[in-house]
Design an enzyme around this catalytic site. Structure first.
Site, PDB file in Angstrom:
ATOM      1  N   ASP A 127     143.592  95.516 113.975  1.00 35.93           N
ATOM      2  CA  ASP A 127     143.338  96.951 113.990  1.00 35.93           C
ATOM      3  C   ASP A 127     142.014  97.319 113.330  1.00 35.93           C
ATOM      4  O   ASP A 127     141.988  97.978 112.283  1.00 35.93           O
ATOM      5  CB  ASP A 127     144.486  97.694 113.301  1.00 35.93           C
ATOM      6  CG  ASP A 127     144.820  98.941 114.125  1.00 35.93           C
ATOM      7  OD1 ASP A 127     145.838  99.596 113.856  1.00 35.93           O
ATOM      8  OD2 ASP A 127     144.025  99.246 115.034  1.00 35.93           O
ATOM      9  N   ALA A 185     149.863  86.867 117.690  1.00 40.96           N
ATOM     10  CA  ALA A 185     150.558  86.785 116.392  1.00 40.96           C
ATOM     11  C   ALA A 185     152.040  86.980 116.711  1.00 40.96           C
ATOM     12  O   ALA A 185     152.549  88.108 116.715  1.00 40.96           O
ATOM     13  CB  ALA A 185     150.050  87.873 115.452  1.00 40.96           C
ATOM     14  N   SER A 231     148.772 104.082 120.457  1.00 41.18           N
ATOM     15  CA  SER A 231     148.523 105.418 121.011  1.00 41.18           C
ATOM     16  C   SER A 231     147.670 105.318 122.267  1.00 41.18           C
ATOM     17  O   SER A 231     147.774 106.141 123.169  1.00 41.18           O
ATOM     18  CB  SER A 231     147.799 106.293 119.984  1.00 41.18           C
ATOM     19  OG  SER A 231     148.186 105.951 118.689  1.00 41.18           O
ATOM     20  N   ASP A 241     144.089  86.549 119.644  1.00 38.06           N
ATOM     21  CA  ASP A 241     145.085  85.603 119.125  1.00 38.06           C
ATOM     22  C   ASP A 241     146.459  86.245 119.274  1.00 38.06           C
ATOM     23  O   ASP A 241     146.615  87.441 118.980  1.00 38.06           O
ATOM     24  CB  ASP A 241     144.874  85.388 117.614  1.00 38.06           C
ATOM     25  CG  ASP A 241     143.928  84.255 117.291  1.00 38.06           C
ATOM     26  OD1 ASP A 241     143.888  83.267 118.063  1.00 38.06           O
ATOM     27  OD2 ASP A 241     143.222  84.362 116.289  1.00 38.06           O
ATOM     28  N   ASP A 293     141.846 100.652 106.869  1.00 39.55           N
ATOM     29  CA  ASP A 293     143.222 101.063 107.204  1.00 39.55           C
ATOM     30  C   ASP A 293     144.193  99.903 106.972  1.00 39.55           C
ATOM     31  O   ASP A 293     145.086  99.639 107.777  1.00 39.55           O
ATOM     32  CB  ASP A 293     143.310 101.556 108.650  1.00 39.55           C
ATOM     33  CG  ASP A 293     144.592 102.368 108.897  1.00 39.55           C
ATOM     34  OD1 ASP A 293     144.940 102.589 110.073  1.00 39.55           O
ATOM     35  OD2 ASP A 293     145.260 102.731 107.905  1.00 39.55           O
TER      36      ASP A 293
HETATM   37  N1  ATP Z   1     147.420  90.128 118.413  1.00 42.89           N
HETATM   38  C1  ATP Z   1     148.671  90.600 118.486  1.00 42.89           C
HETATM   39  N2  ATP Z   1     149.718  89.766 118.576  1.00 42.89           N
HETATM   40  C2  ATP Z   1     150.978  90.239 118.629  1.00 42.89           C
HETATM   41  N3  ATP Z   1     151.304  91.555 118.590  1.00 42.89           N
HETATM   42  C3  ATP Z   1     150.282  92.433 118.497  1.00 42.89           C
HETATM   43  C4  ATP Z   1     148.933  92.010 118.447  1.00 42.89           C
HETATM   44  N4  ATP Z   1     148.142  93.118 118.353  1.00 42.89           N
HETATM   45  C5  ATP Z   1     148.964  94.170 118.345  1.00 42.89           C
HETATM   46  N5  ATP Z   1     150.247  93.783 118.431  1.00 42.89           N
HETATM   47  C6  ATP Z   1     151.406  94.681 118.427  1.00 42.89           C
HETATM   48  O1  ATP Z   1     151.302  95.589 119.525  1.00 42.89           O
HETATM   49  C7  ATP Z   1     151.584  96.926 119.107  1.00 42.89           C
HETATM   50  C8  ATP Z   1     150.438  97.827 119.485  1.00 42.89           C
HETATM   51  O2  ATP Z   1     149.311  97.421 118.756  1.00 42.89           O
HETATM   52  P1  ATP Z   1     147.936  98.211 118.962  1.00 42.89           P
HETATM   53  O3  ATP Z   1     146.942  97.607 118.016  1.00 42.89           O
HETATM   54  O4  ATP Z   1     147.602  98.277 120.390  1.00 42.89           O
HETATM   55  O5  ATP Z   1     148.286  99.698 118.566  1.00 42.89           O
HETATM   56  P2  ATP Z   1     148.561 100.190 117.080  1.00 42.89           P
HETATM   57  O6  ATP Z   1     147.316  99.945 116.283  1.00 42.89           O
HETATM   58  O7  ATP Z   1     149.822  99.566 116.600  1.00 42.89           O
HETATM   59  O8  ATP Z   1     148.817 101.713 117.289  1.00 42.89           O
HETATM   60  P3  ATP Z   1     147.699 102.816 117.093  1.00 42.89           P
HETATM   61  O9  ATP Z   1     146.624 102.467 118.090  1.00 42.89           O
HETATM   62  O10 ATP Z   1     148.407 104.076 117.342  1.00 42.89           O
HETATM   63  O11 ATP Z   1     147.223 102.644 115.650  1.00 42.89           O
HETATM   64  C9  ATP Z   1     151.811  96.897 117.603  1.00 42.89           C
HETATM   65  O12 ATP Z   1     153.196  97.007 117.363  1.00 42.89           O
HETATM   66  C10 ATP Z   1     151.352  95.544 117.158  1.00 42.89           C
HETATM   67  O13 ATP Z   1     152.238  95.030 116.199  1.00 42.89           O
END
Ligand code: ATP
Ligand code: AZ7
Length: 327
Positions: free
Chosen positions: A176, A115, A44, A113, A158
């Site tokens: 997160d 993932a 978001s 990192d 969460d």
């Molecule tokens: N360290 C990471 N490695 C690979 N992909 C990631 C990583 N962190 C986040 N992502 C991917 O990027 C997308 C956005 O993640 P982000 O944490 O920015 O927002 P979100 O938590 O998914 O959404 P919101 O903020 O609405 O809860 C997600 O689909 C997540 O799977």
């Protein structure tokens, strides 16, 4: 000094002070130190982009947040909680590691990192359900990581399959932490004089002062205590853990209704059933986690000793073994 502005490479630099004495200086990483690649996903308030460190070729996931948007949406608190929480959880393989943070005119940057195998939810959807062996392995890595977080006074609040990411070796990386709760070290009030009345000097136990409130997680995984008395505690993460174990084996979460309100009603009424064929041992574990009273839920030690996790070697060995083939 000018090389600090350009966001020169991190590390220490030999410098000479006014008296010709050698000085070591730490310089921060900046945008220029990375080659940005494909977009991994959008949140978001954030975009996550794969990036390579120009110095050492290491690959990272960089989470970029727009400053104006963060401020407008009043998310400054969450961003700083995410940073502070990740900075406390730096030495466990199950937590997404935060390497650097920096900012420029428009954005904030978290260097994390990578993932590269995406979300556990996505992988689960491909196979619909996990068999017991896969559920045991992923359940064990998630539980080991929850144990580490709680030991450092962090409640995730969460936990859900979307926030359990997987690295290139298909091992767990929990992410997160913007809505996590950092439990302040319990402060015992000074001894009150006897006429102060019971409430003033009552011995605060960890649970009382370590309750969190205000934030509510994702409907399907929210614990009953969060809905009834707006308080989360460590056991709230174990409620979510019970929901995740159920979902890996059943292919859907235990509490799911047409809208959030109906889902909440099912949770506080403990209204859920096991599908036919749900393994008996796993059923016993889930039933001891999906308990309305947080104090009556299994503790992490008891979960580790539950028959469902027979055969798991807890600790470092868990993270060195090969992830099981998903089926
Ligand atoms: N360290 C990471 N490695 C690979 N992909 C990631 C990583 N962190 C986040 N992502 C991917 O990027 C997308 C956005 O993640 P982000 O944490 O920015 O927002 P979100 O938590 O998914 O959404 P919101 O903020 O609405 O809860 C997600 O689909 C997540 O799977
Ligand atoms: O330099 C630091 O480490 C601390 C800063 C604190 C910080 N500066 C901010 C500026 C803005 Cl506009 C918004 C937020 Cl949330 C901000 N948070 C910071 C920078 C980058 C990131 Cl990702 C998080 C926090």
């Amino acid at each position: 000094e000018e090389w600090q502005e350009k966001g020169a490479a991190v590390g220490v630099r030999q410098d000479i002070d006014a008296n010709g004495r050698p000085v070591l200086k730490h310089v921060k990483k900046g945008v220029k130190d990375f080659q940005f690649g494909r977009t991994l996903g959008e949140g978001s308030y954030s975009t996550v982009i794969a990036a390579t460190d120009r110095q050492n070729g290491k690959e990272y996931a960089i989470k970029v947040l727009d400053k104006r948007h963060i401020i407008k949406e009043k998310k400054v608190k969450y961003v700083n909680i995410e940073k502070d929480t990740l900075n406390r959880l730096t030495d466990h393989p199950g937590v997404v590691r935060l390497y650097y943070t920096f900012q420029d005119e428009q954005s904030l940057y978290f260097v994390l990192d990578l993932a590269s195998s995406g979300e556990l939810l996505g992988v689960l959807k491909q196979t619909t359900t996990f068999d017991e062996e896969c559920t045991r392995f992923y359940g064990a890595e998630i539980l080991d990581t929850i144990d580490y977080m709680h030991a450092r006074g962090v409640i995730h609040r969460d936990l859900k399959p979307e926030n359990v990411l997987l690295d290139d070796q298909m091992h767990v990386k929990i992410t997160d932490f913007g809505t996590a709760k950092i439990l302040e070290v319990p402060h015992k009030p000074p001894i009150q004089n006897s006429d102060a009345g019971p409430e003033a000097g009552s011995p605060l136990d960890g649970a009382d002062i370590n309750k969190a409130n205000s934030f509510v997680g994702t409907a399907e995984y929210v614990s009953p205590e969060l809905l009834t008395d707006k308080q989360a505690c460590k056991a709230s993460d174990l409620w979510a853990f019970g929901c995740i174990i159920y979902q890996l084996l059943a292919g859907r979460p235990p509490f799911k209704a047409g809208n959030e309100y109906l889902t909440f009603q099912k949770i506080v009424a403990l209204e859920y059933q096991f599908p036919k064929g749900f393994p008996e041992v796993a059923k016993d574990l889930v039933q001891r986690l999906l308990v309305l009273d947080p104090a009556m839920r299994l503790s992490i030690e008891h979960i580790k000793n539950h028959q469902f996790f027979d055969g798991i070697t807890w600790g470092r060995g868990l993270w060195r073994q090969k992830a099981p083939k998903l089926k």
